[in-house]
Enzyme design. Structure first.
Site, PDB file in Angstrom:
ATOM      1  N   ARG A 113       0.891  -1.179   0.000  1.00 56.52           N
ATOM      2  CA  ARG A 113       0.000   0.000   0.000  1.00 56.52           C
ATOM      3  C   ARG A 113       0.918   1.214   0.000  1.00 56.52           C
ATOM      4  O   ARG A 113       1.792   1.349   0.861  1.00 56.52           O
ATOM      5  CB  ARG A 113      -0.905   0.020   1.231  1.00 56.52           C
ATOM      6  CG  ARG A 113      -1.648   1.351   1.353  1.00 56.52           C
ATOM      7  CD  ARG A 113      -2.754   1.324   2.369  1.00 56.52           C
ATOM      8  NE  ARG A 113      -3.869   0.516   1.912  1.00 56.52           N
ATOM      9  CZ  ARG A 113      -5.096   0.556   2.446  1.00 56.52           C
ATOM     10  NH1 ARG A 113      -5.353   1.368   3.452  1.00 56.52           N
ATOM     11  NH2 ARG A 113      -6.053  -0.218   1.985  1.00 56.52           N
ATOM     12  N   HIS A 140      -7.616   0.378  -6.556  1.00 52.10           N
ATOM     13  CA  HIS A 140      -7.768  -0.480  -5.361  1.00 52.10           C
ATOM     14  C   HIS A 140      -8.417  -1.801  -5.804  1.00 52.10           C
ATOM     15  O   HIS A 140      -9.552  -2.119  -5.420  1.00 52.10           O
ATOM     16  CB  HIS A 140      -8.634   0.249  -4.336  1.00 52.10           C
ATOM     17  CG  HIS A 140      -8.563  -0.325  -2.949  1.00 52.10           C
ATOM     18  ND1 HIS A 140      -7.643  -1.286  -2.558  1.00 52.10           N
ATOM     19  CD2 HIS A 140      -9.320  -0.072  -1.830  1.00 52.10           C
ATOM     20  CE1 HIS A 140      -7.828  -1.584  -1.283  1.00 52.10           C
ATOM     21  NE2 HIS A 140      -8.836  -0.872  -0.821  1.00 52.10           N
ATOM     22  N   GLN A 143     -10.139  -4.524  -3.423  1.00 54.24           N
ATOM     23  CA  GLN A 143     -11.437  -4.147  -2.858  1.00 54.24           C
ATOM     24  C   GLN A 143     -12.572  -4.647  -3.751  1.00 54.24           C
ATOM     25  O   GLN A 143     -13.599  -5.126  -3.282  1.00 54.24           O
ATOM     26  CB  GLN A 143     -11.513  -2.607  -2.733  1.00 54.24           C
ATOM     27  CG  GLN A 143     -12.834  -2.116  -2.192  1.00 54.24           C
ATOM     28  CD  GLN A 143     -13.057  -2.544  -0.745  1.00 54.24           C
ATOM     29  OE1 GLN A 143     -12.188  -2.359   0.100  1.00 54.24           O
ATOM     30  NE2 GLN A 143     -14.215  -3.124  -0.449  1.00 54.24           N
ATOM     31  N   ASP A 231     -17.874   6.223  -1.519  1.00 53.94           N
ATOM     32  CA  ASP A 231     -16.614   6.143  -0.780  1.00 53.94           C
ATOM     33  C   ASP A 231     -16.400   7.513  -0.144  1.00 53.94           C
ATOM     34  O   ASP A 231     -17.126   8.475  -0.436  1.00 53.94           O
ATOM     35  CB  ASP A 231     -15.462   5.777  -1.752  1.00 53.94           C
ATOM     36  CG  ASP A 231     -14.130   5.502  -1.060  1.00 53.94           C
ATOM     37  OD1 ASP A 231     -14.116   5.391   0.192  1.00 53.94           O
ATOM     38  OD2 ASP A 231     -13.105   5.415  -1.755  1.00 53.94           O
ATOM     39  N   CYS A 270     -16.480   0.673   0.667  1.00 53.40           N
ATOM     40  CA  CYS A 270     -15.252  -0.061   1.003  1.00 53.40           C
ATOM     41  C   CYS A 270     -14.848   0.119   2.460  1.00 53.40           C
ATOM     42  O   CYS A 270     -14.106  -0.691   2.999  1.00 53.40           O
ATOM     43  CB  CYS A 270     -14.118   0.360   0.069  1.00 53.40           C
ATOM     44  SG  CYS A 270     -13.636   2.089   0.239  1.00 53.40           S
ATOM     45  N   ARG A 298     -13.264  -9.255   2.276  1.00 54.94           N
ATOM     46  CA  ARG A 298     -11.865  -8.923   1.996  1.00 54.94           C
ATOM     47  C   ARG A 298     -10.991 -10.131   2.385  1.00 54.94           C
ATOM     48  O   ARG A 298     -10.056 -10.486   1.679  1.00 54.94           O
ATOM     49  CB  ARG A 298     -11.428  -7.683   2.796  1.00 54.94           C
ATOM     50  CG  ARG A 298     -12.159  -6.398   2.412  1.00 54.94           C
ATOM     51  CD  ARG A 298     -11.772  -5.953   1.018  1.00 54.94           C
ATOM     52  NE  ARG A 298     -10.344  -5.824   0.882  1.00 54.94           N
ATOM     53  CZ  ARG A 298      -9.638  -4.737   1.218  1.00 54.94           C
ATOM     54  NH1 ARG A 298     -10.257  -3.673   1.690  1.00 54.94           N
ATOM     55  NH2 ARG A 298      -8.321  -4.717   1.060  1.00 54.94           N
TER      56      ARG A 298
HETATM   57  N1   CP Z   1     -11.249  -0.696   2.408  1.00 56.90           N
HETATM   58  C1   CP Z   1      -9.967  -0.709   2.816  1.00 56.90           C
HETATM   59  O1   CP Z   1      -9.041  -0.934   2.015  1.00 56.90           O
HETATM   60  O2   CP Z   1      -9.794  -0.501   4.135  1.00 56.90           O
HETATM   61  P1   CP Z   1      -8.432  -0.242   4.914  1.00 56.90           P
HETATM   62  O3   CP Z   1      -7.947   1.130   4.495  1.00 56.90           O
HETATM   63  O4   CP Z   1      -8.805  -0.304   6.358  1.00 56.90           O
HETATM   64  O5   CP Z   1      -7.435  -1.295   4.535  1.00 56.90           O
HETATM   65  N1  NVA Z   2     -10.507   6.069  -1.470  1.00 53.83           N
HETATM   66  C1  NVA Z   2     -10.045   5.723  -0.155  1.00 53.83           C
HETATM   67  C2  NVA Z   2     -10.143   4.253   0.065  1.00 53.83           C
HETATM   68  C3  NVA Z   2      -9.730   3.781   1.432  1.00 53.83           C
HETATM   69  C4  NVA Z   2      -9.815   2.294   1.584  1.00 53.83           C
HETATM   70  C5  NVA Z   2      -8.613   6.201   0.031  1.00 53.83           C
HETATM   71  O1  NVA Z   2      -7.823   6.068  -0.917  1.00 53.83           O
HETATM   72  O2  NVA Z   2      -8.284   6.720   1.093  1.00 53.83           O
END
Ligand code: CP
Ligand code: NVA
Length: 320
Positions: A113, A140, A143, A231, A270, A298
């Site tokens: 990440r 992502h 997800q 989101d 998500c 997930r």
């Molecule tokens: N939806 C998601 O990726 O959550 P986190 O940021 O908690 O990993």
């Molecule tokens: N769009 C959000 C998703 C978090 C899981 C972000 O990138 O922060």
């Protein structure tokens, strides 16, 4: 720790994989979920990933991604090293190329990440083991595996159905756009001016048979839809929170908006959610909201993905 010269099974974006591969991963996910719930015979051996190691490189906060990969890998018999890039020599300037080549000698699969999409691409370029996109500002994809699994558990195949995205045309939206073309569902996205979904993703999806509708109007997007998705208005790395809160106000998903969708429409998010911002408490807590099934999935979808990445995707060879 693979020393094989074949291309590793990276999972960087939905569009990199055929519908067949995505369906295969989702099928393994459903199988491992059924196993975990005791609905089918246990695997034999029970630990198909025994002796395999996952490196979880998280340079941004995470609850679901981090915990589900850690628990999922351990449930499959593997081990996990949680790596914070700032605590690694990466933080002192060691290159991603060298880090990738070193980690490839210790580990079997890496989840990254990162706040910079180019870091993910560079890691995958130099890594001889599979690299999984654990979220970047661009996409992502993991997800969306969970989201498809969740929709199909509740409402059957996504093919031919209509999904409505309401809010920011962000990383999650991009992966949804790619999935709509690959898996054959229509996607309508309502986003404010200046927050359009990725032009590249929309162009790619349309060239690959995707039925994508872009609008500024949330009402147009949700009309008769089978699922409404939203989101956060402020993703990690976004610096203009105050401005966003003003602009996104008309994109708040409330009961009135849900009522314009199909009568059995479900609500997906998500998470983490911001109640009173992108979604009302009434919708979030309603029967239509399947967000905690989505979060649970997930775990199952990523177990399916780990098995696929590591070439253990024939579960029939693991049944007693
Ligand atoms: N939806 C998601 O990726 O959550 P986190 O940021 O908690 O990993
Ligand atoms: N769009 C959000 C998703 C978090 C899981 C972000 O990138 O922060």
């Amino acid at each position: 720790m693979s020393m094989s010269s074949s291309t590793p099974r990276h999972f960087l974006d939905i569009k990199d994989h055929s519908a067949e591969t995505l369906r295969h991963i989702l099928k393994i996910a459903a199988q491992v979920k059924a196993l975990q719930k005791g609905r089918t015979q246990p695997l034999h051996p029970k630990t198909p990933l025994a002796g395999r190691s996952l490196g979880l490189m998280m340079s941004q906060p995470s609850t679901r991604t981090r915990v589900s990969f850690e628990v999922g890998m351990k449930q499959l018999g593997g081990t996990v090293s949680v790596l914070s890039p700032s605590d690694m020599q990466l933080g002192r300037g060691e290159t991603i190329a060298d880090t990738a080549r070193v980690l490839s000698r210790f580990l079997d699969v890496i989840v990254l990440r990162t706040g910079q999409d180019t870091n993910l691409r560079e890691l995958a370029k130099w890594s001889s083991i599979p690299v999984i996109n654990g979220l970047t500002p661009v996409s992502h994809p993991i997800q969306i595996l969970a989201d498809i699994l969740t929709f199909e558990e509740h409402r059957g195949p996504v093919e031919g159905r209509t999904f409505a995205w309401v809010g920011d045309g962000n990383n999650v939206a991009t992966s949804f756009i790619e999935a709509s073309a690959r898996l054959g569902f229509s996607l309508r996205l309502a986003t404010p001016e200046g927050f359009n979904p990725s032009e590249t993703a929309v162009k790619w999806a349309r060239e690959n048979g995707g039925n994508i509708t872009l609008t500024r109007d949330p009402h147009e997007a949700v009309k008769g839809a089978d699922a409404i998705i939203t989101d956060t208005w402020v993703s990690m790395g976004d610096k203009d929170a105050e401005r966003r809160h003003q602009i996104f106000r008309p994109y708040h998903v409330d009961e009135a908006l849900m009522a314009e969708a199909a009568s059995d429409a479900i609500f997906l998010h998500c998470l983490p959610a911001h109640i009173g911002e992108e979604v009302s408490e009434a919708v979030f807590e309603s029967d239509a909201s399947v967000v905690f099934d989505e979060a649970e999935n997930r775990l199952h979808s990523q177990k399916g993905l780990l098995l696929w990445c590591l070439g253990h995707d024939d579960l029939s060879s693991h049944t007693a």
